[in-house]
Design an enzyme around this catalytic site. Structure first.
Site, short mmCIF file in Angstrom:
data_model
loop_
_atom_site.label_atom_id
_atom_site.label_comp_id
_atom_site.label_asym_id
_atom_site.label_seq_id
_atom_site.Cartn_x
_atom_site.Cartn_y
_atom_site.Cartn_z
N GLY A 13 6.07 29.80 29.74
CA GLY A 13 5.86 28.88 28.62
C GLY A 13 6.89 27.77 28.61
NE ARG A 16 3.51 23.35 23.19
CZ ARG A 16 2.32 23.24 22.61
NH1 ARG A 16 1.55 22.21 22.89
NH2 ARG A 16 1.89 24.15 21.77
CG ASP A 63 -3.79 33.11 31.62
OD1 ASP A 63 -2.88 33.67 30.96
OD2 ASP A 63 -4.99 33.18 31.32
CB SER A 142 8.45 36.15 16.01
OG SER A 142 8.26 35.48 14.78
CE1 TYR A 154 3.58 34.37 17.71
CE2 TYR A 154 4.72 34.92 15.66
CZ TYR A 154 4.71 34.29 16.89
OH TYR A 154 5.81 33.58 17.31
CE LYS A 158 6.23 36.16 19.50
NZ LYS A 158 6.54 35.87 20.91
#
Ligand SMILES: NC(=O)c1ccc[n+]([C@@H]2O[C@H](COP(=O)([O-])OP(=O)(O)OC[C@H]3O[C@@H](n4cnc5c(N)ncnc54)[C@H](O)[C@@H]3O)[C@@H](O)[C@H]2O)c1
Length: 253
Positions: A13, A16, A63, A142, A154, A158
């Site tokens: 990833g 950016r 991917d 996260s 999510y 996480k």
């Protein structure tokens, strides 16, 4: 730093946001950089920047939820830059919705990128680390792991990454490999910008609201996370393993 100059770090990833900043920071620390992302343009910009600044870097479009693509990317990294002995599992996506509206496809997609992706990359890279008798795995969790409305998928992924990290620390510790997780709070990236857009408020208002609730009274920048990764990847962090570091401008969990 001399010891690290021969070493290669693979960052997923990295096209950016937080991943790109982690790649910049690890390059500055002396690592060769393999940058993995779906986004070729982002990778091209990053690798051009790193190369211009005298670093060794390759961008690989892949991917991370695709087993063959990951095996190929890790093999290419080893061939072109040297064994990837630092892995930062940073690639991520959000597909937020309240539970009753969440599509199975959005559940699966988030699990596949965060959990399956981190598993595939760590599994492919661990043989290089074990062989080198030295390695560092850093997984991006996260604060949502503690629960966050609208993020059943999510937050589960996480939280799962925290268990995954601790297990890697147990299994790979005897081979000189550490595994740690970083759990960021609100960091200013396109991911948080997309959330503001979805909520129908400006990014400025969104960050101001978030900052007011953070003890440090500001939102995070990608560099705040890259600094933490730099520590976990360093030689001096060799006795720190299986930990979850919340980087959120205040105490969590
Ligand atoms: N921004 C935040 O506030 C925040 C907070 C906590 C955790 N995080 C985590 O930090 C990480 C980076 O977040 P960000 O804000 O920089 O996100 P971002 O959306 O700006 O960047 C994520 C990058 O991952 C790439 N990616 C997505 N799916 C991929 C796949 N299947 N294979 C390869 N690459 C893929 C994207 O193309 C993109 O370049 C993520 O894991 C995210 O969940 C972010």
């Amino acid at each position: 730093m001399t010891e690290q100059q021969q070493r290669t770090a693979l960052v997923t990833g990295a096209g950016r946001g937080i991943g790109a900043e982690i790649a910049r920071r690890l390059a500055f620390d002396g690592f060769n950089i393999a940058a993995i992302d779906l986004d070729k343009d982002g990778l091209d910009a990053l690798t051009a920047e790193l190369t211009e600044n005298g670093h060794s870097a390759v961008g690989i479009v892949a991917d991370i939820s695709d087993e063959t693509a990951v095996e190929t990317a890790v093999a290419r990294t080893a061939e072109e830059l040297g064994a990837p002995v630092v892995v930062v599992n940073n690639a991520g996506i959000i597909r937020d919705n309240l539970l009753f509206k969440m599509a199975v496809s959005d559940w699966d997609l988030v699990m596949n990128v965060h959990l399956r992706g981190s598993f595939l990359v760590a599994r492919a890279a661990q043989k290089h680390m074990v062989q080198a008798k030295w390695g560092r795995i850093v997984n991006l969790s996260s604060t949502s792991a503690l629960g966050n409305r609208g993020q059943a998928n999510y937050s589960a992924a996480k939280a799962g990454l925290q268990g995954f990290t601790k297990t890697l620390a147990l299994e790979l510790g005897p081979f000189g490999v550490t595994a740690n997780a970083i759990a960021p709070g609100f960091i200013e990236t396109e991911m948080t910008a997309s959330t503001a857009k979805r909520m129908g408020i400006t990014f400025e208002d969104f960050t101001a609201q978030a900052a007011a609730a953070i003890p440090a009274r500001r939102t995070g920048k990608p560099a705040d996370i890259a600094n933490a990764v730099s520590f976990f990847a360093s030689e001096n962090a060799g006795f720190v393993s299986g930990q979850v570091l919340y980087v959120a401008g205040g105490p969590k969990a």
